[in-house]
Design a protein around this motif. Structure first.
Motif, PDB file in Angstrom:
ATOM      1  N   GLU A  87       5.093   0.772  -0.098  1.00 17.24           N
ATOM      2  CA  GLU A  87       6.181   0.323   0.774  1.00 17.24           C
ATOM      3  C   GLU A  87       5.622  -0.388   2.016  1.00 17.24           C
ATOM      4  OE1 GLU A  87       7.819   4.220   1.009  1.00 17.24           O
ATOM      5  OE2 GLU A  87       9.034   3.951  -0.803  1.00 17.24           O
ATOM      6  N   MET A  88       4.545   0.168   2.568  1.00 16.87           N
ATOM      7  CA  MET A  88       3.970  -0.474   3.754  1.00 16.87           C
ATOM      8  C   MET A  88       3.278  -1.795   3.388  1.00 16.87           C
ATOM      9  SD  MET A  88       5.151   1.211   6.121  1.00 16.87           S
ATOM     10  CE  MET A  88       4.379   0.237   7.434  1.00 16.87           C
ATOM     11  N   LYS A  89       2.814  -1.918   2.123  1.00 18.59           N
ATOM     12  CA  LYS A  89       2.274  -3.231   1.699  1.00 18.59           C
ATOM     13  C   LYS A  89       3.382  -4.275   1.770  1.00 18.59           C
ATOM     14  CE  LYS A  89      -1.247  -1.437  -1.487  1.00 18.59           C
ATOM     15  NZ  LYS A  89      -1.587  -1.170  -2.912  1.00 18.59           N
ATOM     16  N   MET A  90       4.568  -3.910   1.298  1.00 20.56           N
ATOM     17  CA  MET A  90       5.706  -4.857   1.312  1.00 20.56           C
ATOM     18  C   MET A  90       5.986  -5.281   2.764  1.00 20.56           C
ATOM     19  SD  MET A  90       8.137  -6.217  -0.731  1.00 20.56           S
ATOM     20  CE  MET A  90       8.511  -5.112  -2.105  1.00 20.56           C
ATOM     21  N   VAL A  91       5.981  -4.313   3.670  1.00 20.22           N
ATOM     22  CA  VAL A  91       6.290  -4.602   5.083  1.00 20.22           C
ATOM     23  C   VAL A  91       5.224  -5.524   5.681  1.00 20.22           C
ATOM     24  CG1 VAL A  91       6.584  -3.586   7.375  1.00 20.22           C
ATOM     25  CG2 VAL A  91       7.459  -2.370   5.367  1.00 20.22           C
ATOM     26  N   LYS A  92       3.966  -5.123   5.541  1.00 21.62           N
ATOM     27  CA  LYS A  92       2.876  -5.863   6.218  1.00 21.62           C
ATOM     28  C   LYS A  92       2.582  -7.209   5.557  1.00 21.62           C
ATOM     29  CE  LYS A  92       0.564  -1.702   7.961  1.00 21.62           C
ATOM     30  NZ  LYS A  92      -0.559  -0.765   7.731  1.00 21.62           N
ATOM     31  N   GLU A  93       2.618  -7.228   4.229  1.00 21.26           N
ATOM     32  CA  GLU A  93       2.277  -8.484   3.537  1.00 21.26           C
ATOM     33  C   GLU A  93       3.356  -9.540   3.761  1.00 21.26           C
ATOM     34  OE1 GLU A  93      -0.031  -6.069  -0.043  1.00 21.26           O
ATOM     35  OE2 GLU A  93       1.292  -7.720  -0.564  1.00 21.26           O
ATOM     36  N   THR A  94       4.620  -9.097   3.807  1.00 27.52           N
ATOM     37  CA  THR A  94       5.695 -10.065   4.060  1.00 27.52           C
ATOM     38  C   THR A  94       5.489 -10.731   5.413  1.00 27.52           C
ATOM     39  OG1 THR A  94       7.280  -8.824   2.725  1.00 27.52           O
ATOM     40  CG2 THR A  94       8.190 -10.337   4.377  1.00 27.52           C
ATOM     41  N   ARG A  95       5.171  -9.923   6.429  1.00 29.26           N
ATOM     42  CA  ARG A  95       4.990 -10.486   7.773  1.00 29.26           C
ATOM     43  C   ARG A  95       3.817 -11.457   7.824  1.00 29.26           C
ATOM     44  NH1 ARG A  95       6.214  -5.217  11.658  1.00 29.26           N
ATOM     45  NH2 ARG A  95       8.455  -5.603  11.813  1.00 29.26           N
ATOM     46  N   LYS A  96       2.741 -11.140   7.072  1.00 27.15           N
ATOM     47  CA  LYS A  96       1.572 -12.037   7.066  1.00 27.15           C
ATOM     48  C   LYS A  96       1.889 -13.313   6.294  1.00 27.15           C
ATOM     49  CE  LYS A  96      -3.354 -12.426   6.015  1.00 27.15           C
ATOM     50  NZ  LYS A  96      -4.647 -11.707   5.750  1.00 27.15           N
ATOM     51  N   ILE A  97       2.517 -13.183   5.141  1.00 26.54           N
ATOM     52  CA  ILE A  97       2.789 -14.379   4.297  1.00 26.54           C
ATOM     53  C   ILE A  97       3.799 -15.292   4.978  1.00 26.54           C
ATOM     54  CG2 ILE A  97       3.842 -15.114   2.100  1.00 26.54           C
ATOM     55  CD1 ILE A  97       2.566 -12.467   0.930  1.00 26.54           C
ATOM     56  N   TRP A  98       4.789 -14.712   5.632  1.00 26.60           N
ATOM     57  CA  TRP A  98       5.782 -15.535   6.356  1.00 26.60           C
ATOM     58  C   TRP A  98       5.298 -15.908   7.747  1.00 26.60           C
ATOM     59  CZ3 TRP A  98      11.120 -12.745   5.171  1.00 26.60           C
ATOM     60  CH2 TRP A  98      11.497 -13.050   3.860  1.00 26.60           C
TER      61      TRP A  98
END
Ligand code: 2RA
Length: 339
Positions: free
Chosen positions: A216-227
């Motif tokens: 779940e935290m991968k989804m949170v952190k990776e989204t912020r980095k990719i966007w």
């Protein structure tokens, strides 16, 4: 012509899919090395009508290699990724080892290709490029085209994740347990501690002090980095469900600017790597089986979020093959962009 490539973790579910995708896309390699653990070394593997010997992965495996596709777990990536990059290799790493490192591009080619700016094979300088987590890739393939149009303020994701995300052994155990349960036998539970067949459970990733699990935290952190947006609000609940190889995800999006469902559907129909399956009359929407072994991510249930005023919210439902677009295809597409 073409680069010399190495596949690290070639006997795993993603490693095998790397070979299928390289072949399907007629990737222009000059030579290919099949690398795996000592346990698999010496075994023969056939690829494009040629037989290859699987070689044990060592520090010397990367001499003369231009591109290395890694999917052998985070510890192997940590141990050998930097070694390969120091030898000028372009490493595309499917593990989570380097995803959040500054200076390591985290890339979905249809979403943030600009992150690969200036990176090219054969320039002498190696690099590590990280493949995002499968559930992140599948979600953002659909959410990003909408984000680009109306700027997502908040994203709430519930995932229904396939066995393949836990590896080939988990897929085999799901099949075995299903058979055992139907035969009235006690289910064999080696991979997961509880019965998986005819059941579902919170994702098996470790639970963190904040109560979220690592997935779940991968989804949170990776989204912020990719966007490239540290302000977007993201929350996720990741569940493991008894499905073989495609993830399904329910996504709620809250926008800064209005976006109605018709415009959203039009945007998604034109989005690369996305197909819209949204037939309300027939109640036909994306399913894991329909996307399995396919490249595209399918999106449907596109509707205005009735809990929001006006057109500032949308609900959508996304399915994507976890081994293909969720891992192997995305990595090979990154490699193609480095040529
Ligand atoms: C999972 N995202 O589905 C993981 C696979 N890397 O468990």
């Amino acid at each position: 012509s073409g680069p010399s490539i190495a596949v690290v973790g070639v006997t795993g579910a993603v490693g095998q899919e790397f070979l299928r995708v390289l072949s399907d896309r007629d990737f222009p390699y000059r030579s290919i090395k099949m690398l795996a653990s000592k346990r698999s070394a010496g075994r023969s593997i056939s690829f494009q009508d040629k037989d290859y010997l699987i070689e044990e992965l060592t520090g010397d495996s990367f001499d003369g290699v231009d591109v290395a596709l890694f999917s052998a777990g985070g510890s192997i990536s940590k141990a050998f990724g930097p070694v390969a990059a120091s030898k000028g290799v372009m490493v595309v790493d499917n593990s989570s080892a380097f995803r959040m490192d500054d200076g390591v591009p985290l890339v979905i080619p249809e979403v943030n290709p600009e992150a690969l700016e200036g990176l090219k094979v054969g320039k002498g300088k190696g690099a590590i490029i990280a493949n995002p987590n499968c559930s992140t890739i599948i979600c953002l393939m659909a959410a990003t085209p909408l984000h680009r149009h109306a700027t997502v303020k908040r994203m709430v994701v519930s995932t229904y994740q396939a066995a393949s995300g836990a590896g080939a052994a988990a897929m085999e155990e799901l099949e075995l347990q299903t058979r055992e349960v139907l035969e009235g036998k006690p289910p064999t539970c080696n991979i997961f501690k509880e019965q998986y067949a005819f059941n579902l459970f919170s994702h098996n990733a470790p639970v963190l002090p904040n109560g979220y699990n690592e997935e779940e935290m991968k989804m949170v952190k990776e989204t912020r980095k990719i966007w490239n947006d540290s302000n977007v609000k993201v929350t996720a609940t990741c569940i493991r469900v008894p499905v073989m190889r495609a993830h399904a995800e329910s996504v709620n999006l809250q926008f800064q600017n209005p976006l109605d469902e018709d415009k959203a559907k039009e945007i998604l129909k034109n989005a690369p790597g996305v197909v819209v399956i949204d037939d309300r009359a027939a109640n036909h929407f994306p399913t894991p089986l329909e996307v399995s072994n396919k490249d595209d991510v399918a999106v449907g249930r596109i509707r205005r979020d009735v809990s929001q005023d006006g057109n500032y919210g949308l609900d959508i439902f996304v399915c994507g093959d976890q081994i293909r677009k969720g891992a192997a295809l995305n990595a090979v597409q990154i490699a193609e962009m480095l040529l």
